[in-house]
Design a protein around this motif. Sequence first.
Motif, mmCIF file in Angstrom:
data_model
loop_
_atom_site.group_PDB
_atom_site.id
_atom_site.type_symbol
_atom_site.label_atom_id
_atom_site.label_comp_id
_atom_site.label_asym_id
_atom_site.label_seq_id
_atom_site.Cartn_x
_atom_site.Cartn_y
_atom_site.Cartn_z
ATOM 1 N N ALA A 43 0.960 -1.422 -0.007
ATOM 2 C CA ALA A 43 -0.184 0.069 -0.101
ATOM 3 C C ALA A 43 0.544 1.107 -0.202
ATOM 4 C CB ALA A 43 -0.820 0.005 1.133
ATOM 5 N N ALA A 44 1.674 1.306 0.857
ATOM 6 C CA ALA A 44 2.815 2.400 0.851
ATOM 7 C C ALA A 44 3.971 2.466 -0.131
ATOM 8 C CB ALA A 44 3.818 2.412 1.870
ATOM 9 N N SER A 45 3.794 1.520 -1.375
ATOM 10 C CA SER A 45 4.447 1.531 -2.708
ATOM 11 C C SER A 45 3.549 2.197 -3.470
ATOM 12 C CB SER A 45 5.493 0.321 -2.938
ATOM 13 O OG SER A 45 5.357 0.422 -4.148
ATOM 14 N N MET A 49 4.123 8.164 -4.740
ATOM 15 C CA MET A 49 4.299 9.373 -6.080
ATOM 16 C C MET A 49 6.190 9.397 -6.555
ATOM 17 S SD MET A 49 1.422 12.225 -6.054
ATOM 18 C CE MET A 49 1.584 12.299 -7.604
ATOM 19 N N ALA A 50 6.493 9.287 -5.906
ATOM 20 C CA ALA A 50 8.005 8.886 -6.697
ATOM 21 C C ALA A 50 8.441 8.161 -6.761
ATOM 22 C CB ALA A 50 9.617 10.335 -5.710
ATOM 23 N N ALA A 55 11.162 0.815 -12.074
ATOM 24 C CA ALA A 55 11.489 -0.602 -12.823
ATOM 25 C C ALA A 55 12.120 -0.679 -11.584
ATOM 26 C CB ALA A 55 12.686 -0.289 -13.591
ATOM 27 N N ASP A 56 12.705 -0.187 -9.946
ATOM 28 C CA ASP A 56 12.875 -1.152 -9.171
ATOM 29 C C ASP A 56 12.253 -1.207 -8.674
ATOM 30 O OD1 ASP A 56 15.155 -1.904 -7.009
ATOM 31 O OD2 ASP A 56 13.923 -0.598 -6.038
ATOM 32 N N PRO A 216 1.362 12.137 -1.566
ATOM 33 C CA PRO A 216 0.612 12.904 -2.849
ATOM 34 C C PRO A 216 0.284 14.690 -2.458
ATOM 35 C CG PRO A 216 -0.255 10.986 -2.674
ATOM 36 C CD PRO A 216 0.479 11.377 -1.343
ATOM 37 N N VAL A 217 -0.465 15.047 -1.321
ATOM 38 C CA VAL A 217 -0.793 16.054 -1.316
ATOM 39 C C VAL A 217 0.238 16.965 -0.903
ATOM 40 C CG1 VAL A 217 -2.032 17.863 0.261
ATOM 41 C CG2 VAL A 217 -2.833 16.449 -0.282
#
Length: 241
Positions: A43-45, A49-50, A55-56, A216-217
Motif C-alpha cells: 500500500a505504501a509503495s 508518487m516519487a 523499474a526497481d 501526494p498532497v
Amino acid sequence: MRAQHQITGLSPTMARAEFLRVFERTARHHGRWQVFHDFVTLAASDLDMARVCTADSRARMAALCGTYSPAEQAALQQLFCLMTDALSGGFQDFLGSVFMELELGNDRGGQFFTPWSVSRMMAGLLVPRLKEALAREPFVSVTEPACGAGGLMIAYAAALAEAGFNPATQLLVSCTDIDAVAADMAFIQLSLLGMAARVDTGNTLAGTVTRTRYTPVWYLEGWNDRLKTRAMLQAFRSLMT
C-alpha cells in the motif's frame, strides 16, 4: 493495489469490520504479521508518487505479490479498498487501532500504538498554540520524532479541521519512525487523509534516515515551493531586523 474512493460502497464502520474479516481469512496460510507487513509495504509503495513507476519499485512489488496466489492478491487489493473506505469517515488512526485490535504487537516485542482518545487529548493541548501561529503565518509545521502509525499527527489535523482550518494547506507534518512498517503505516494514513507530510524511516537520535517519502498532497499543494517562499521571507525578516 490502487483503489477508488468509496469503491466498496460500505460505510466506514462496516468497512472496518470487513477489513478485519478479510485480513483474518488471508492470514491463515501466511501468518498474521507477514500478511500485515506485506499489505502495508504494498500500500505504501502504491501511494509513493516519487517511486511507484520506477523499474526497481515495480520489480520489488511484483516479487512480493508473487508470494501470494491470485485469490490472495485479490484479497490484498480488497483490504486496500476497505481501508480507504474506513478512512473516508474522517480523521482517525485506523491502522494503529487495527494493529492493536489484532494484537500484532505481540509479534513485535510488545509494540504499542497510542490510543486515539489519548492522541486527541494531547493534540487538544497544542492546538491553541497552532491557532495563534496561524493568525500570523499561512501554515504551521509539526514534527514527531517517533510517529508510530501517525496517530498524533492525525489528531492535530482533526483538531485543526474542527477549528475551521484546512489541514491540507495549513498544516505541514514531518515525522520519523525507526520501524519501517510503522513509518509506512503513518505514510499510508497521512496520504489517504489528504495531509501534507514528509515521512522518514530512520533513527531520530542517531540522525540517520534510510528512506524518505512525501504524501501526494505534498506534491499537489506545491509544498516544496511554499517552503522555499517561507525560507526567503524569514531571511528577509532577519535582514530587516
